[in-house]
Design a protein around this motif. Structure first.
Motif, PDB file in Angstrom:
ATOM      1  N   GLY A 127       0.822  -1.200   0.000  1.00 20.40           N
ATOM      2  CA  GLY A 127       0.000   0.000   0.000  1.00 20.40           C
ATOM      3  C   GLY A 127       0.856   1.249   0.000  1.00 20.40           C
TER       4      GLY A 127
ATOM      5  N   ASN B 201      -5.164   3.418   2.704  1.00 22.24           N
ATOM      6  CA  ASN B 201      -4.043   2.660   3.260  1.00 22.24           C
ATOM      7  C   ASN B 201      -4.206   2.438   4.763  1.00 22.24           C
ATOM      8  OD1 ASN B 201      -3.599   5.374   3.663  1.00 22.24           O
ATOM      9  ND2 ASN B 201      -1.483   5.365   2.968  1.00 22.24           N
TER      10      ASN B 201
ATOM     11  N   SER C 235      -6.815  -0.414   4.959  1.00 14.35           N
ATOM     12  CA  SER C 235      -6.188  -1.674   4.541  1.00 14.35           C
ATOM     13  C   SER C 235      -5.281  -2.239   5.623  1.00 14.35           C
ATOM     14  CB  SER C 235      -5.379  -1.460   3.260  1.00 14.35           C
ATOM     15  OG  SER C 235      -6.223  -1.093   2.213  1.00 14.35           O
TER      16      SER C 235
END
Length: 81
Positions: free
Chosen positions: A11, A23, A26
């Motif tokens: 990421g 990000n 994630s």
């Protein structure tokens, strides 16, 4: 389930993603998934998350090579039938 030996998630660096907070989301999801996989007996080294920008081609190659070496050391996934 599909027999993959490992997973590498890459990421953007924090604060440098055109998806704004993608990000961060994630990384939180990855942390949870990694915890679940570890509790199921998957070695921690089989899953990895790295922050690498598009301008860091050399770093990306290094991380992929490191991950590949580690997976070769670990051998095939224990879940392959």
């Amino acid at each position: 389930k599909e027999g993959y030996d490992g997973v590498l998630v890459v990421g953007c660096h924090y604060g440098d993603c055109h998806f704004i907070s993608g990000n961060y989301v994630s990384k939180r999801r990855f942390t949870l998934i990694k915890s679940i996989l570890t509790s199921l007996g998957v070695e921690e080294e089989r899953v990895r998350f790295e922050h690498i920008s598009a301008a860091e081609g050399r770093r990306f190659a290094e991380v992929v090579n490191e991950m590949t070496r580690k997976l070769r050391e670990l051998g095939p996934s224990p879940f392959v039938r």
